[in-house]
Design a protein around this motif. Structure first.
Motif, PDB file in Angstrom:
ATOM      1  N   GLY A  16      46.813  34.092  39.113  1.00  0.00           N
ATOM      2  CA  GLY A  16      45.646  34.364  39.931  1.00  0.00           C
ATOM      3  C   GLY A  16      44.595  35.180  39.200  1.00  0.00           C
ATOM      4  O   GLY A  16      44.710  35.456  37.997  1.00  0.00           O
ATOM      5  N   SER A  17      43.562  35.579  39.948  1.00  0.00           N
ATOM      6  CA  SER A  17      42.436  36.312  39.378  1.00  0.00           C
ATOM      7  C   SER A  17      42.104  37.536  40.218  1.00  0.00           C
ATOM      8  O   SER A  17      42.356  37.567  41.428  1.00  0.00           O
ATOM      9  N   SER A  19      38.852  40.780  40.186  1.00  0.00           N
ATOM     10  CA  SER A  19      37.648  41.301  39.570  1.00  0.00           C
ATOM     11  C   SER A  19      37.551  42.788  39.855  1.00  0.00           C
ATOM     12  O   SER A  19      37.571  43.199  41.013  1.00  0.00           O
ATOM     13  N   ARG A  67      41.364  35.578  28.552  1.00  0.00           N
ATOM     14  CA  ARG A  67      41.688  35.657  29.989  1.00  0.00           C
ATOM     15  C   ARG A  67      40.804  36.657  30.732  1.00  0.00           C
ATOM     16  O   ARG A  67      40.484  36.444  31.895  1.00  0.00           O
ATOM     17  N   GLN A  82      36.494  40.956  34.761  1.00  0.00           N
ATOM     18  CA  GLN A  82      37.001  39.755  35.412  1.00  0.00           C
ATOM     19  C   GLN A  82      38.318  39.379  34.748  1.00  0.00           C
ATOM     20  O   GLN A  82      38.364  39.167  33.537  1.00  0.00           O
ATOM     21  N   ASN A  84      41.434  36.744  34.720  1.00  0.00           N
ATOM     22  CA  ASN A  84      41.943  35.430  35.110  1.00  0.00           C
ATOM     23  C   ASN A  84      43.314  35.182  34.498  1.00  0.00           C
ATOM     24  O   ASN A  84      43.720  35.870  33.552  1.00  0.00           O
ATOM     25  N   SER A  85      44.002  34.198  35.019  1.00  0.00           N
ATOM     26  CA  SER A  85      45.332  33.826  34.504  1.00  0.00           C
ATOM     27  C   SER A  85      46.226  35.052  34.364  1.00  0.00           C
ATOM     28  O   SER A  85      46.861  35.268  33.326  1.00  0.00           O
TER      29      SER A  85
END
Length: 126
Positions: A16-17, A19, A67, A82, A84-85
């Motif tokens: 998931g991500s 921020s 990532r 940010q 990600n992964s």
């Protein structure tokens, strides 16, 4: 001086991500190189990424390269990360950090930073 407040942490599943944001006080935010660090339980605080005062250059730890993305909005006095992964090994308290002086040169060393936020917890479940 610069005061920093992180937000945006939480619990997310692997892959998931999230921020993160770091709100900075003071009128000279745009002149400070900024960084993100993290600290997992029982481990030392480690470098994640930094960005120059202009945003023109960024550097990442090998473990997050490709990532994570660090960015800043100097008009809003805000630093971002940010992510990600996400992986379970990304679980840690994440801190934003400001360099010791205006327009200074920073590295991955924690010693280059004088201003720290209180941290925000990021937990990645497998």
């Amino acid at each position: 001086q610069v005061q920093l407040v992180e937000s945006g942490g939480g619990l997310v599943q692997a892959g998931g991500s999230l921020s993160l944001s770091c709100a900075a006080s003071g009128r000279t935010f745009s002149a400070y190189p900024m960084g993100w660090f993290r600290q997992a339980p029982g481990k030392e605080r480690e470098f994640v990424a930094y960005i120059w005062w202009s945003g023109s250059s960024t550097v990442y730890a090998d473990s997050v390269k490709g990532r994570f993305t660090i960015s800043r909005d100097n008009a809003k006095n805000t630093l971002y990360l940010q992510m990600n992964s996400l992986k379970p090994e990304d679980t840690a308290v994440y801190y934003c950090a400001g360099a010791k002086s205006l327009y200074s040169v920073v590295t991955r060393s924690i010693n280059d930073y004088a201003y720290w936020g209180q941290g925000t917890q990021v937990t990645v479940s497998s």
